[in-house]
Design an enzyme around this catalytic site. Sequence first.
Site, PDB file in Angstrom:
ATOM      1  N   HIS A 152      53.655  38.327  20.235  1.00  0.00           N
ATOM      2  CA  HIS A 152      52.741  39.271  20.933  1.00  0.00           C
ATOM      3  C   HIS A 152      52.374  38.234  21.936  1.00  0.00           C
ATOM      4  O   HIS A 152      51.653  37.422  21.729  1.00  0.00           O
ATOM      5  CB  HIS A 152      51.670  39.595  20.003  1.00  0.00           C
ATOM      6  N   ARG A 194      50.489  39.446  24.792  1.00  0.00           N
ATOM      7  CA  ARG A 194      49.299  40.062  25.269  1.00  0.00           C
ATOM      8  C   ARG A 194      49.175  40.227  26.728  1.00  0.00           C
ATOM      9  O   ARG A 194      48.123  40.656  27.035  1.00  0.00           O
ATOM     10  CB  ARG A 194      48.287  38.966  24.740  1.00  0.00           C
ATOM     11  N   ASP A 200      55.367  48.662  17.128  1.00  0.00           N
ATOM     12  CA  ASP A 200      54.687  47.555  16.394  1.00  0.00           C
ATOM     13  C   ASP A 200      53.360  47.639  16.428  1.00  0.00           C
ATOM     14  O   ASP A 200      52.548  47.623  17.383  1.00  0.00           O
ATOM     15  CB  ASP A 200      55.297  46.155  16.795  1.00  0.00           C
ATOM     16  N   ASP A 226      55.662  36.787  14.022  1.00  0.00           N
ATOM     17  CA  ASP A 226      54.659  37.762  14.321  1.00  0.00           C
ATOM     18  C   ASP A 226      53.405  37.077  15.014  1.00  0.00           C
ATOM     19  O   ASP A 226      52.258  37.505  14.558  1.00  0.00           O
ATOM     20  CB  ASP A 226      54.226  38.667  13.172  1.00  0.00           C
TER      21      ASP A 226
HETATM   22 ZN   LIG Z   1      53.580  42.398  15.360  1.00  0.00          ZN
END
Ligand SMILES: [Zn+2]
Length: 428
Positions: free
Chosen positions: A65, A67, A155, A308
């Site tokens: 991520h 962001r 996700d 992740d």
């Molecule tokens: Zn994730």
Amino acid sequence: MNAIIIRNGRVIDPANKRDEVGDIYIADGKLVASEPELRNAKSEIEEIDARGLIVAPGLIDMHVHLREPGFSHKETIESGARAAAAGGFTTVVCMPNTAPVCDNPGTIAWIKDRASTVSCVSVLPTGAISKNLAGEELAPIGSLAQAGVVAITDDGHCIQNHEVMRRAIEYARMVGVPVLDHCQDYNLVGNGVVHEGYWSTLLGLPGWPAAGEEAIVMRNILLAELCDHHVHCQHISTAGSVRLLREARARGVKISGEVCPHHIALTDDAIQNFDTNYKMNPPLRSQNHVEALLEGIADGTLSILCSDHAPHANCEKEVEFDAAPFGIIGLETELGLFLDLLVHKHRTIDIARLIEMYTIEPARLLKIDAGTLSISARADVTLIDPELEWTVQVGQFHSASRNSPFDGWKLKGRAVRTIVAGDTVWKL
Ligand SMILES: [Zn+2]
């Protein structure tokens, strides 16, 4: 342009079945076959002594991520890319839960444009499955594919309506991208924040049962089979999921699963001090689940490693456990944790398989041109010292966030240099 010789390293290139001590040559950002070809490059030749090091294709993390757009107080594409480089990664696949959500070609174009100016590694965007990740109406999957997404996923969310998911997989098959899924049955999980078991009962925290993941893994197996298309289950955390995937893969179903380091490095007994850096989704599980994940990695059921990487600002994590956001940063610790745990401590897999799970496995799934040391491929290379002992110092990370439970951990093995298209973008 640059020319580099990396000498005497153990070259591990699973895509080409190469594992030997040798040299590799880089000219004009590409891998070339021999030293004479370097002499044609007009510039000076840099020589890197890689004795004792692993020379691997640039590693790929297919679940991060970054962001941006929308949450640049947590991370930016630039800071996330620097964290990736420092972790040994040359390619990252970023998730669509940004603001605006990646459910339209404009946002995908913005991310690609931003990455091309500020990122030191390759950033490959994913598109949302559903509009605004709401799980109701499909996003324009064809336009997203045209805009260059490497996969679609909701996700952080999970499509609950199996018919909507079926249509998504059918569209994804038509446009040739895999479907990635965060497996969570909302009815079973409810407001769960930790693994449902001993510690959730003792601490009085709402439980997130293993079956909440397994029900959706089962659903995905059925739909992958029905639609004859690849569905990839993200951050697998339970023994039942491993068992379901193992059985389905043995039958040839186009289904796969990935594993994150925190789900094998930690168990749910870590939550007893209510530290929100141990709050993840899916949650940390009990020891029997950890052992099943290790078995799944050992026998190939779980074929991809990833982080992740989920940055959150301190002020967001410094709240009571129930209210804190899920997730931890991972780009700068994942390789060290997996080398330490899978290769050194548990001897689950050897280092060649670990590199395979970080290179050619995700590259094949996503059909991307990366993860090999083939001649004329882009010179993305990671140098790894498998024996280097180091201490995690979160305060020195390149990520803009600090939410990691691994500060102070002593690990064995890490990347020491990351090369993207022939340029060293990070060096220890
Ligand atoms: Zn994730």
